[in-house]
Design an enzyme around this catalytic site. Structure first.
Site, PDB file in Angstrom:
ATOM      1  N   GLY A 133       3.223   4.066  13.250  1.00  0.00           N
ATOM      2  CA  GLY A 133       3.880   2.796  13.584  1.00  0.00           C
ATOM      3  C   GLY A 133       3.272   2.172  14.831  1.00  0.00           C
ATOM      4  O   GLY A 133       3.029   0.965  14.895  1.00  0.00           O
ATOM      5  N   CYS A 185      14.132  10.121   6.405  1.00  0.00           N
ATOM      6  CA  CYS A 185      14.097   9.735   7.827  1.00  0.00           C
ATOM      7  C   CYS A 185      15.482   9.723   8.461  1.00  0.00           C
ATOM      8  O   CYS A 185      15.624  10.007   9.642  1.00  0.00           O
ATOM      9  CB  CYS A 185      13.423   8.376   7.981  1.00  0.00           C
ATOM     10  SG  CYS A 185      14.101   7.130   6.868  1.00  0.00           S
ATOM     11  N   GLY A 222       7.247   4.813   7.967  1.00  0.00           N
ATOM     12  CA  GLY A 222       6.484   6.060   8.107  1.00  0.00           C
ATOM     13  C   GLY A 222       6.701   6.667   9.477  1.00  0.00           C
ATOM     14  O   GLY A 222       7.747   6.458  10.104  1.00  0.00           O
ATOM     15  N   GLU A 271      10.000   0.793  10.231  1.00  0.00           N
ATOM     16  CA  GLU A 271      11.104   1.714   9.949  1.00  0.00           C
ATOM     17  C   GLU A 271      10.509   3.105  10.110  1.00  0.00           C
ATOM     18  O   GLU A 271       9.725   3.546   9.270  1.00  0.00           O
ATOM     19  CB  GLU A 271      11.637   1.452   8.529  1.00  0.00           C
ATOM     20  CG  GLU A 271      13.018   2.011   8.292  1.00  0.00           C
ATOM     21  CD  GLU A 271      12.989   3.458   7.865  1.00  0.00           C
ATOM     22  OE1 GLU A 271      13.066   4.335   8.764  1.00  0.00           O
ATOM     23  OE2 GLU A 271      12.880   3.725   6.666  1.00  0.00           O
ATOM     24  N   GLU A 274      10.596  15.428  14.481  1.00  0.00           N
ATOM     25  CA  GLU A 274      10.966  15.209  13.078  1.00  0.00           C
ATOM     26  C   GLU A 274      10.192  16.214  12.213  1.00  0.00           C
ATOM     27  O   GLU A 274       8.968  16.123  12.089  1.00  0.00           O
ATOM     28  CB  GLU A 274      10.621  13.767  12.678  1.00  0.00           C
ATOM     29  CG  GLU A 274      11.167  13.397  11.327  1.00  0.00           C
ATOM     30  CD  GLU A 274      10.897  11.944  10.953  1.00  0.00           C
ATOM     31  OE1 GLU A 274       9.794  11.453  11.229  1.00  0.00           O
ATOM     32  OE2 GLU A 274      11.788  11.308  10.365  1.00  0.00           O
ATOM     33  N   LYS A 311       0.854  -1.191   0.000  1.00  0.00           N
ATOM     34  CA  LYS A 311       0.000   0.000   0.000  1.00  0.00           C
ATOM     35  C   LYS A 311       0.890   1.240   0.000  1.00  0.00           C
ATOM     36  O   LYS A 311       1.461   1.623   1.012  1.00  0.00           O
ATOM     37  CB  LYS A 311      -0.934   0.055   1.220  1.00  0.00           C
ATOM     38  CG  LYS A 311      -2.004   1.141   0.995  1.00  0.00           C
ATOM     39  CD  LYS A 311      -2.477   1.840   2.230  1.00  0.00           C
ATOM     40  CE  LYS A 311      -1.629   2.942   2.732  1.00  0.00           C
ATOM     41  NZ  LYS A 311      -1.539   4.170   1.913  1.00  0.00           N
TER      42      LYS A 311
HETATM   43  P1  NDP Z   1       2.342   8.476   7.909  1.00  0.00           P
HETATM   44  O1  NDP Z   1       3.112   7.684   8.875  1.00  0.00           O
HETATM   45  O2  NDP Z   1       0.983   8.946   8.268  1.00  0.00           O
HETATM   46  O3  NDP Z   1       2.174   7.665   6.528  1.00  0.00           O
HETATM   47  C1  NDP Z   1       2.990   6.613   6.093  1.00  0.00           C
HETATM   48  C2  NDP Z   1       2.134   5.543   5.429  1.00  0.00           C
HETATM   49  O4  NDP Z   1       1.248   4.974   6.390  1.00  0.00           O
HETATM   50  C3  NDP Z   1       1.242   6.058   4.323  1.00  0.00           C
HETATM   51  O5  NDP Z   1       1.096   5.053   3.331  1.00  0.00           O
HETATM   52  C4  NDP Z   1      -0.076   6.268   5.029  1.00  0.00           C
HETATM   53  O6  NDP Z   1      -1.195   6.285   4.179  1.00  0.00           O
HETATM   54  C5  NDP Z   1      -0.104   5.063   5.936  1.00  0.00           C
HETATM   55  N1  NDP Z   1      -0.983   5.158   7.087  1.00  0.00           N
HETATM   56  C6  NDP Z   1      -1.449   6.260   7.716  1.00  0.00           C
HETATM   57  N2  NDP Z   1      -2.272   5.911   8.738  1.00  0.00           N
HETATM   58  C7  NDP Z   1      -2.327   4.558   8.751  1.00  0.00           C
HETATM   59  C8  NDP Z   1      -2.998   3.598   9.559  1.00  0.00           C
HETATM   60  N3  NDP Z   1      -3.786   3.942  10.575  1.00  0.00           N
HETATM   61  N4  NDP Z   1      -2.817   2.288   9.280  1.00  0.00           N
HETATM   62  C9  NDP Z   1      -2.028   1.892   8.272  1.00  0.00           C
HETATM   63  N5  NDP Z   1      -1.382   2.753   7.466  1.00  0.00           N
HETATM   64  C10 NDP Z   1      -1.499   4.074   7.714  1.00  0.00           C
HETATM   65  O7  NDP Z   1       3.226   9.693   7.470  1.00  0.00           O
HETATM   66  P2  NDP Z   1       2.693  11.075   6.877  1.00  0.00           P
HETATM   67  O8  NDP Z   1       2.642  10.868   5.461  1.00  0.00           O
HETATM   68  O9  NDP Z   1       1.451  11.585   7.470  1.00  0.00           O
HETATM   69  O10 NDP Z   1       3.830  12.071   7.380  1.00  0.00           O
HETATM   70  C11 NDP Z   1       3.795  12.636   8.687  1.00  0.00           C
HETATM   71  C12 NDP Z   1       5.173  12.693   9.278  1.00  0.00           C
HETATM   72  O11 NDP Z   1       5.671  11.359   9.460  1.00  0.00           O
HETATM   73  C13 NDP Z   1       6.225  13.343   8.407  1.00  0.00           C
HETATM   74  O12 NDP Z   1       6.209  14.711   8.502  1.00  0.00           O
HETATM   75  C14 NDP Z   1       7.475  12.729   8.971  1.00  0.00           C
HETATM   76  O13 NDP Z   1       7.841  13.390  10.141  1.00  0.00           O
HETATM   77  C15 NDP Z   1       7.051  11.326   9.283  1.00  0.00           C
HETATM   78  N6  NDP Z   1       7.384  10.396   8.179  1.00  0.00           N
HETATM   79  C16 NDP Z   1       8.464   9.599   8.307  1.00  0.00           C
HETATM   80  C17 NDP Z   1       8.819   8.784   7.258  1.00  0.00           C
HETATM   81  C18 NDP Z   1      10.005   7.898   7.329  1.00  0.00           C
HETATM   82  O14 NDP Z   1      10.530   7.491   6.301  1.00  0.00           O
HETATM   83  N7  NDP Z   1      10.440   7.518   8.506  1.00  0.00           N
HETATM   84  C19 NDP Z   1       8.101   8.772   6.006  1.00  0.00           C
HETATM   85  C20 NDP Z   1       6.919   9.598   5.986  1.00  0.00           C
HETATM   86  C21 NDP Z   1       6.615  10.378   7.046  1.00  0.00           C
HETATM   87  P3  NDP Z   1      -1.707   7.650   3.474  1.00  0.00           P
HETATM   88  O15 NDP Z   1      -0.681   8.706   3.744  1.00  0.00           O
HETATM   89  O16 NDP Z   1      -1.818   7.276   2.062  1.00  0.00           O
HETATM   90  O17 NDP Z   1      -3.018   7.976   4.085  1.00  0.00           O
END
Ligand code: NDP
Length: 497
Positions: A253, A304, A248, A270, A401, A195
């Site tokens: 997480g 990240c 994410g 991660e 972050e 996804k």
């Molecule tokens: P998220 O953690 O919300 O999103 C990452 C992924 O998880 C996306 O595919 C998202 O879907 C999905 N997701 C969101 N909620 C759920 C859930 N309840 N169950 C399962 N999957 C879910 O990151 P954001 O995009 O909102 O970014 C917010 C902050 O997170 C950033 O500003 C940054 O600080 C951090 N981040 C860290 C990352 C890393 O690589 N460590 C990467 C991205 C963000 P969708 O977005 O499509 O709704």
């Protein structure tokens, strides 16, 4: 004769746009490209122009159910489960070759969808080729053990795939994230449901199309663009999914962990980071400065492992801070397809506003703004490289972050002080140390609590080098031997003679 860079860029952009505009994008389930069961779709916006790129089918729980069925069937089918490891190696090598033949196109799709500069995207896609080749080598090396016995028994272990793996990835470097997750799971014989984030899912779809062009059986990979709280949560909660791998934010997480208790599926995470990048007075200062700017500006800071806290020893603090500001000022913000662009836009208006808010928090908290601080009003979600100096490690800009091109420079006194402050964070993903003193370098990396460390460099990667977090930066590791362990389980067997 080599093609001039401008022509190559234009050709790549044209090819990417032709693919994007050729019909609406669908879900990949069981080898078929299908519309969502609900009939819903969402818009994909180019973050550099704010213009509509295309519509993509929006998966939710009904599509997750269908994809899990397809992935389960593929996992149990002899065409996948009984495939010889050598055939699997050839299969992953073919995927690598296919991607390699499409580097420019995939990179241009990523640039249009995510906003990253084309040169950065090309590097990311090239890395995916290496990743598939690295994991191709693993297929024939997923080994069990024999256990010493008294001769009346034979005791051994088998390492077996986990089964159906759900994989949820973010928007920051999606092509790379998708490749890491596909290659790792497939080399161990699992099937996957990916996804991607709805904010940047096109490269995952094109990657899946290219993978489909090789000979993987239907249902081995399934791709479901959709939203986290619906499609992502349905995958994490599903009773017939054996593992969920997530990249994410730390907050999501933690939610994934709660959802995975439904059937106690295996979980790897991660998550975020707030990496300390520690520069001692005896370091090669120019190299350290160039790397410090590169790490916080690359992909507009949406990485990240980025070194967002620059710890500088007091005696060189002023010199380093001034040079960092000078170098960062040369990192040009603009069109991701322009050859001299170093920073593209952030992913969305929401992310730009979030970063802008953090810049305000830094100023109100008393940090000295040494460079930047401005976000453009558009079109495009652009933010300038921003350097805060004399930051205190307990300020929000040093603890949270930000995921934008914002650096906090923090002075330190000595080794103990650098380690104490460097570790004073809930995160522990990565860190670096710059010094010519070999003993000090090793002492400090040992003391820093992070999963990936560098000495006199920052951000270089090798798929053989494990990646993952200490503390709230995650569970488990991607890459290296540890990632094979994370996609297999052990069966132990005793035979009595
Ligand atoms: P998220 O953690 O919300 O999103 C990452 C992924 O998880 C996306 O595919 C998202 O879907 C999905 N997701 C969101 N909620 C759920 C859930 N309840 N169950 C399962 N999957 C879910 O990151 P954001 O995009 O909102 O970014 C917010 C902050 O997170 C950033 O500003 C940054 O600080 C951090 N981040 C860290 C990352 C890393 O690589 N460590 C990467 C991205 C963000 P969708 O977005 O499509 O709704």
């Amino acid at each position: 004769m080599t093609t001039p860079l401008v022509d190559r860029t234009e050709a790549a952009r044209a090819k990417a746009l032709a693919w994007i505009q050729q019909g609406s994008k669908r879900l990949l389930i069981g080898g078929q490209w299908v519309t969502a069961a609900s009939g819903k779709s969402f818009e994909v916006i180019n973050p550099a122009t704010e213009q509509l790129l295309c519509h993509v089918a929006e998966a939710d729980s009904a599509d997750v159910d269908a994809a899990v069925l397809a992935a389960r069937k593929a996992f149990e089918a002899s065409s996948w489960a009984a495939m010889s490891p050598h055939t699997r190696t050839r299969s992953l090598l073919r995927i690598a070759d296919t991607i390699e033949a499409h580097i420019d196109e995939l990179a241009a799709i990523e640039s249009l969808d995510n906003g990253m500069p084309l040169w950065f995207a090309q590097g990311a896609v090239a890395a995916t080729v290496d990743i598939f080749r690295y994991y191709a080598g693993w297929c024939t090396k997923v080994l069990g053990t024999t256990i010493p016995s008294d001769g009346s028994t034979l005791t051994y272990t088998l390492r077996e795939p986990l089964g159906v793996c759900g994989q949820v990835i973010p928007w920051n470097v999606p092509v790379l994230m998708a490749a890491i997750k596909f290659a790792n799971a497939l080399c161990c014989g699992n099937t996957v449901i990916l996804k991607p984030a709805e904010l940047a899912c096109l490269s995952s779809l094109r990657l899946a199309e290219l993978v489909q062009e090789t000979d993987l059986p239907p249902g081995v990979i399934n791709v479901l663009p959709g939203f986290g709280p619906t499609a992502g949560a349905a995958l994490a909660q599903h009773l017939d999914v054996d593992k969920i791998a997530f990249t994410g934010s730390t907050a999501v997480g933690k939610q994934i962990v709660r959802d995975a208790t439904s059937n106690l599926k295996k979980v790897t995470l991660e998550l975020g980071g707030k990496a300390p990048n520690v520069v001692f007075a005896d370091a090669d200062i120019e190299k350290a400065v160039q790397a410090a700017v590169k790490t916080f500006c690359s992909n507009s800071g949406q990485v990240c492992s980025a070194g967002t806290r620059l710890f500088v020893q007091e005696s060189i603090h002023e010199q380093v801070a001034e040079r960092v500001a000078q170098v960062a000022a040369t990192w040009k913000v603009g069109d991701p397809f322009a050859a001299d662009t170093r920073l593209g836009p952030l992913i969305s208006a929401r992310q730009r506003d979030r970063v802008r808010e953090y810049i305000g928090v830094g100023q109100e908290g008393g940090a000295a703004l040494r460079l930047g601080g401005n976000a453009w009003n558009g079109p495009g979600y652009f933010v300038e490289p921003t350097v805060f100096d004399n930051v205190k490690n307990n300020m929000r800009i040093a603890q949270e972050e930000i995921f934008g091109p914002v650096l906090s420079i923090i002075p330190f006194k000595n080794e103990d002080d650098a380690v104490l402050q460097g570790n004073d964070t809930t995160y522990g993903l990565s860190a670096a140390v710059w010094t010519k003193d070999v003993a000090r370098a090793h002492k400090v990396v040992k003391a820093l609590k992070a999963g990936r460390l560098w000495i006199n460099t920052f951000g270089e990667s090798d798929p053989a080098m494990a990646f993952g977090g200490y503390k709230q930066s995650g569970w488990g590791r991607e890459f290296g031997q540890e990632s094979i362990d994370a996609y297999t389980q052990t069966k132990s067997v005793m035979v009595r003679f």
